[in-house]
Design a protein around this motif. Structure first.
Motif, PDB file in Angstrom:
ATOM      1  N   VAL A  71       0.837  -1.202   0.000  1.00  0.00           N
ATOM      2  CA  VAL A  71       0.000   0.000   0.000  1.00  0.00           C
ATOM      3  C   VAL A  71       0.870   1.250   0.000  1.00  0.00           C
ATOM      4  O   VAL A  71       0.638   2.184  -0.781  1.00  0.00           O
ATOM      5  CB  VAL A  71      -0.940   0.019   1.225  1.00  0.00           C
ATOM      6  CG1 VAL A  71      -1.646   1.365   1.347  1.00  0.00           C
ATOM      7  CG2 VAL A  71      -1.963  -1.103   1.129  1.00  0.00           C
ATOM      8  N   VAL A  72       1.873   1.270   0.852  1.00  0.00           N
ATOM      9  CA  VAL A  72       2.756   2.436   0.940  1.00  0.00           C
ATOM     10  C   VAL A  72       3.514   2.655  -0.370  1.00  0.00           C
ATOM     11  O   VAL A  72       3.659   3.783  -0.835  1.00  0.00           O
ATOM     12  CB  VAL A  72       3.745   2.280   2.122  1.00  0.00           C
ATOM     13  CG1 VAL A  72       4.825   3.355   2.066  1.00  0.00           C
ATOM     14  CG2 VAL A  72       3.007   2.350   3.441  1.00  0.00           C
ATOM     15  N   ARG A  73       3.987   1.584  -0.981  1.00  0.00           N
ATOM     16  CA  ARG A  73       4.720   1.716  -2.241  1.00  0.00           C
ATOM     17  C   ARG A  73       3.820   2.262  -3.348  1.00  0.00           C
ATOM     18  O   ARG A  73       4.272   3.053  -4.186  1.00  0.00           O
ATOM     19  CB  ARG A  73       5.309   0.365  -2.652  1.00  0.00           C
ATOM     20  CG  ARG A  73       6.416  -0.137  -1.728  1.00  0.00           C
ATOM     21  CD  ARG A  73       7.060  -1.392  -2.271  1.00  0.00           C
ATOM     22  NE  ARG A  73       7.780  -1.107  -3.505  1.00  0.00           N
ATOM     23  CZ  ARG A  73       8.208  -2.043  -4.354  1.00  0.00           C
ATOM     24  NH1 ARG A  73       7.955  -3.330  -4.087  1.00  0.00           N
ATOM     25  NH2 ARG A  73       8.863  -1.722  -5.442  1.00  0.00           N
ATOM     26  N   ILE A  74       2.556   1.875  -3.349  1.00  0.00           N
ATOM     27  CA  ILE A  74       1.628   2.409  -4.347  1.00  0.00           C
ATOM     28  C   ILE A  74       1.365   3.884  -4.087  1.00  0.00           C
ATOM     29  O   ILE A  74       1.412   4.718  -5.001  1.00  0.00           O
ATOM     30  CB  ILE A  74       0.306   1.610  -4.332  1.00  0.00           C
ATOM     31  CG1 ILE A  74       0.542   0.195  -4.881  1.00  0.00           C
ATOM     32  CG2 ILE A  74      -0.758   2.327  -5.164  1.00  0.00           C
ATOM     33  CD1 ILE A  74      -0.651  -0.732  -4.736  1.00  0.00           C
ATOM     34  N   LEU A 104       5.092   1.880  -7.041  1.00  0.00           N
ATOM     35  CA  LEU A 104       4.484   0.657  -7.558  1.00  0.00           C
ATOM     36  C   LEU A 104       3.125   1.001  -8.133  1.00  0.00           C
ATOM     37  O   LEU A 104       2.403   1.831  -7.587  1.00  0.00           O
ATOM     38  CB  LEU A 104       4.336  -0.359  -6.417  1.00  0.00           C
ATOM     39  CG  LEU A 104       3.825  -1.757  -6.742  1.00  0.00           C
ATOM     40  CD1 LEU A 104       4.845  -2.501  -7.598  1.00  0.00           C
ATOM     41  CD2 LEU A 104       3.569  -2.527  -5.448  1.00  0.00           C
ATOM     42  N   LYS A 105       2.788   0.379  -9.234  1.00  0.00           N
ATOM     43  CA  LYS A 105       1.495   0.643  -9.880  1.00  0.00           C
ATOM     44  C   LYS A 105       0.472  -0.412  -9.458  1.00  0.00           C
ATOM     45  O   LYS A 105       0.751  -1.603  -9.479  1.00  0.00           O
ATOM     46  CB  LYS A 105       1.657   0.636 -11.400  1.00  0.00           C
ATOM     47  CG  LYS A 105       0.393   1.056 -12.148  1.00  0.00           C
ATOM     48  CD  LYS A 105       0.670   1.197 -13.631  1.00  0.00           C
ATOM     49  CE  LYS A 105      -0.603   1.540 -14.403  1.00  0.00           C
ATOM     50  NZ  LYS A 105      -1.224   2.788 -13.926  1.00  0.00           N
ATOM     51  N   ALA A 106      -0.700   0.048  -9.075  1.00  0.00           N
ATOM     52  CA  ALA A 106      -1.770  -0.866  -8.683  1.00  0.00           C
ATOM     53  C   ALA A 106      -2.413  -1.493  -9.918  1.00  0.00           C
ATOM     54  O   ALA A 106      -2.361  -0.929 -11.022  1.00  0.00           O
ATOM     55  CB  ALA A 106      -2.822  -0.121  -7.871  1.00  0.00           C
ATOM     56  N   SER A 135       7.059  12.314   1.928  1.00  0.00           N
ATOM     57  CA  SER A 135       8.364  11.781   2.268  1.00  0.00           C
ATOM     58  C   SER A 135       8.148  10.358   2.757  1.00  0.00           C
ATOM     59  O   SER A 135       7.131  10.065   3.399  1.00  0.00           O
ATOM     60  CB  SER A 135       9.038  12.619   3.353  1.00  0.00           C
ATOM     61  OG  SER A 135      10.342  12.123   3.613  1.00  0.00           O
ATOM     62  N   LEU A 136       9.073   9.475   2.427  1.00  0.00           N
ATOM     63  CA  LEU A 136       8.941   8.057   2.772  1.00  0.00           C
ATOM     64  C   LEU A 136      10.139   7.616   3.593  1.00  0.00           C
ATOM     65  O   LEU A 136      11.286   7.815   3.203  1.00  0.00           O
ATOM     66  CB  LEU A 136       8.854   7.213   1.497  1.00  0.00           C
ATOM     67  CG  LEU A 136       8.963   5.689   1.657  1.00  0.00           C
ATOM     68  CD1 LEU A 136       7.817   5.156   2.502  1.00  0.00           C
ATOM     69  CD2 LEU A 136       8.988   5.005   0.289  1.00  0.00           C
ATOM     70  N   LEU A 171       1.089   8.502   7.835  1.00  0.00           N
ATOM     71  CA  LEU A 171       0.568   7.161   7.616  1.00  0.00           C
ATOM     72  C   LEU A 171       1.643   6.195   8.079  1.00  0.00           C
ATOM     73  O   LEU A 171       2.747   6.179   7.547  1.00  0.00           O
ATOM     74  CB  LEU A 171       0.218   6.918   6.151  1.00  0.00           C
ATOM     75  CG  LEU A 171      -0.580   5.622   5.877  1.00  0.00           C
ATOM     76  CD1 LEU A 171      -1.389   5.748   4.596  1.00  0.00           C
ATOM     77  CD2 LEU A 171       0.326   4.397   5.771  1.00  0.00           C
ATOM     78  N   LEU A 172       1.290   5.425   9.095  1.00  0.00           N
ATOM     79  CA  LEU A 172       2.238   4.543   9.758  1.00  0.00           C
ATOM     80  C   LEU A 172       1.831   3.096   9.536  1.00  0.00           C
ATOM     81  O   LEU A 172       0.685   2.733   9.770  1.00  0.00           O
ATOM     82  CB  LEU A 172       2.233   4.869  11.256  1.00  0.00           C
ATOM     83  CG  LEU A 172       2.886   3.903  12.232  1.00  0.00           C
ATOM     84  CD1 LEU A 172       4.383   4.171  12.267  1.00  0.00           C
ATOM     85  CD2 LEU A 172       2.299   4.080  13.632  1.00  0.00           C
TER      86      LEU A 172
END
Length: 252
Positions: free
Chosen positions: A45-48, A53-55, A79-80, A186-187
């Motif tokens: 979810v975070v990568r999307i 990442l593409k869903a 920021s990630l 978002l954690l």
């Protein structure tokens, strides 16, 4: 105001269905915990959401920008911080911050670095090489680096993985400070106590779906009323630990 909006998100890897229709919203300035066991799909979810990442299906937006159509705008807004601290151990803490500030073309990178060191209680350690830092100090520095440029939204993917109990508390305090300053967080976590102590809202992700989403009080109400019993209150392990070692760890 809704800052993150996710609807019907799906993602599969061949026959492995990681996300099976995920829906949730995150309000501005809040801490939203995505809670789930390993393999539940939290990092996906975070990568999307961070455009890495593409869903396969569904929609998602951050700050009103579609993560698929306006990916550049999304990246400017976020920021990630991943599961492991992305810091340069050869450089000092301050040098790490100055380097990132320069790469992002921020004015007066030295002042930005000093302000963040103070905010995360790292001023005294700012001139030391990161190789000498404890795990909690490295993670706090990593979070500080993620705030350069003042992104309104921060994704923290399992931020306390591998940390000892005291270092986890240090990081928790830093996360609370983010929301206190208006940052939307978002954690993702697999630790129940972490979600309980930090989050304004908690969504439980299980087998690719959100099975429940609400405040801690709302989630508690899903269970039968507690039976009232009078028992002698014993100190928790956390009470014992903090009494013995103190609330804050000395910098190493």
């Amino acid at each position: 105001m809704t800052v993150i909006q996710v609807q019907g998100l799906e993602k599969s890897y061949k026959d492995l269905h990681v996300l099976r229709g995920v829906d949730f919203e995150v309000e501005r300035g809040s801490i939203f915990a995505l809670l789930g066991s390993n393999g539940a799909g939290k990092t996906t979810v975070v990568r999307i959401l961070s455009t890495l990442l593409k869903a396969d299906a569904g929609t998602a937006s951050v700050q009103g920008f579609d993560v698929f159509k306006d990916s550049a705008k999304v990246r400017e807004s976020i920021s990630l911080t991943g599961q492991f601290a992305a810091v340069d151990e050869i450089l000092t803490g301050r040098e790490n911050l100055v380097l990132i500030a320069k790469l992002r073309h921020i004015d007066d990178p030295g002042k930005v670095a000093d302000d963040l060191l103070a905010r995360f209680s790292l001023t005294d350690a700012g001139g030391r090489r990161v190789a000498t830092y404890s795990g909690g100090m490295r993670r706090r520095l990593d979070i500080a680096m993620s705030l350069i440029g003042s992104p309104p939204v921060v994704f923290l993917d399992e931020p306390t993985t591998g940390l000892d109990p005291q270092a986890r508390i240090e990081v928790w305090n830093s996360v609370k400070e983010l929301a206190k300053h208006g940052t939307t967080v978002l954690l993702t976590t697999q630790y129940l106590d972490e979600a309980e102590k930090l989050a304004d809202r908690i969504a439980i992700l299980h087998e690719g779906r959100i099975i429940v989403n609400g405040t801690l009080e709302e989630l508690r109400q899903l269970l039968p009323p507690a039976k009232v019993e009078y028992v002698e209150k014993q100190p928790t392990l956390e009470d014992v630990f903090l009494t013995l070692v103190g609330d804050t760890a000395p910098e190493k």
